[in-house]
Design an enzyme around this catalytic site. Structure first.
Site, PDB file in Angstrom:
ATOM      1  N   SER A 149       0.844  -1.189   0.000  1.00 10.78           N
ATOM      2  CA  SER A 149       0.000   0.000   0.000  1.00 10.78           C
ATOM      3  C   SER A 149       0.880   1.239   0.000  1.00 10.78           C
ATOM      4  CB  SER A 149      -0.891   0.013   1.253  1.00 10.78           C
ATOM      5  OG  SER A 149      -1.548   1.252   1.415  1.00 10.78           O
ATOM      6  N   TYR A 162      -2.095  -0.124  10.682  1.00 14.32           N
ATOM      7  CA  TYR A 162      -2.175  -0.591   9.289  1.00 14.32           C
ATOM      8  C   TYR A 162      -0.915  -0.195   8.532  1.00 14.32           C
ATOM      9  CZ  TYR A 162      -3.858  -0.992   4.455  1.00 14.32           C
ATOM     10  OH  TYR A 162      -3.999  -1.308   3.123  1.00 14.32           O
TER      11      TYR A 162
END
Length: 258
Positions: A149, A162
């Site tokens: 990501s 995250y």
């Protein structure tokens, strides 16, 4: 001899994509199938995974299977891969796509959510890579692709854990390269930016947030899951045989600008 487009073909290859019954993973299996790979759809819901596999097979005409096992349980991973290899033969391509998101201010982030993020986003990638790489080492070839990501490089409020898991994916990818490159195996990662999927519809519909995404992304739009297919096929094919330990950002230029 200069290789032609045939280097991008996945004919004769078998690929497993975790978390692929919907969202980004679903598009990834479709892209691999379109490039000629025999694909395996994985999900937590057996019926949903089987339905997705049938739809991919109908759309592409390529042999497609589905499997269901808990990617956060190392024993389940080992058993699931053993059963899959016994039925379908060795895996040539592993795509570690399974992942979740949890949001909360750091002072309010629960232990349970932290543990879930680590287990699903990071430990699962380690368990799958460890198990699948054993066969790849024996054969002297294989491709391992992690889905990371932009949050491996860019942080936002409420998602520190995250971001930590996705940053760790970048370093796990480098470590896999160090261990596996001498055996003819390539390990790389794809880091998507902001993509419109079933799981991000609430954010897409939030005009204030969508406006921020469009303004922050040089391409001026949300990503479409199809934007990931070219990068995936490249990293899964012989075209990337001398690319290893890298993270390819597919983010419309977000990480290139301030």
């Amino acid at each position: 001899m200069i290789p032609g487009l045939g280097a991008f073909s996945l004919e004769g290859k078998t690929a497993l994509v975790t978390g692929s019954s919907q969202g980004i993973g679903r598009t990834l299996v479709e892209g691999l199938a379109a490039a000629g790979a025999s694909v395996v759809v994985h999900g937590r819901d057996a019926a949903k995974a089987a339905r997705a596999a049938a739809e991919v097979a109908e759309a592409t005409g390529v042999q497609t299977r589905s499997v269901t096992f808990d990617v956060t349980d190392p024993a389940a991973v080992d058993a699931g891969i053993a059963a899959l290899e016994a039925e379908s033969g060795p895996l040539d391509v592993l795509v570690n796509n399974a992942g979740i998101q949890r949001r909360a201010p750091i002072g309010e982030f629960s232990d349970a959510d932290w543990d879930d993020l680590l287990a699903t986003n990071l430990s699962s990638a380690f368990y799958l890579a460890r198990r699948v790489s054993r066969g790849m080492v024996e054969r002297g070839s294989g491709k391992i692709i992690q889905i990371g990501s932009v949050q491996s490089q860019l942080a936002r409020p409420g998602i520190a854990p995250y971001s930590a898991t996705k940053g760790a994916i970048v370093m796990l990818t480098k470590g896999l390269c160090a261990d596996l490159a001498p055996h003819g195996i390539q390990a790389n990662a794809i880091a998507p930016g902001y993509f419109a999927t079933e799981l991000t519809q609430a954010l897409v519909r939030d005009e204030q947030f969508s406006s921020w995404v469009r303004g922050r992304t040089p391409a001026g739009r949300w990503g479409d899951t199809q934007d990931l297919v070219g990068a995936l096929v490249f990293l899964a094919s012989a075209a990337s045989d001398f690319v290893n330990g890298q993270t390819l950002f597919v983010d419309g230029g977000m990480t290139a600008v301030v």
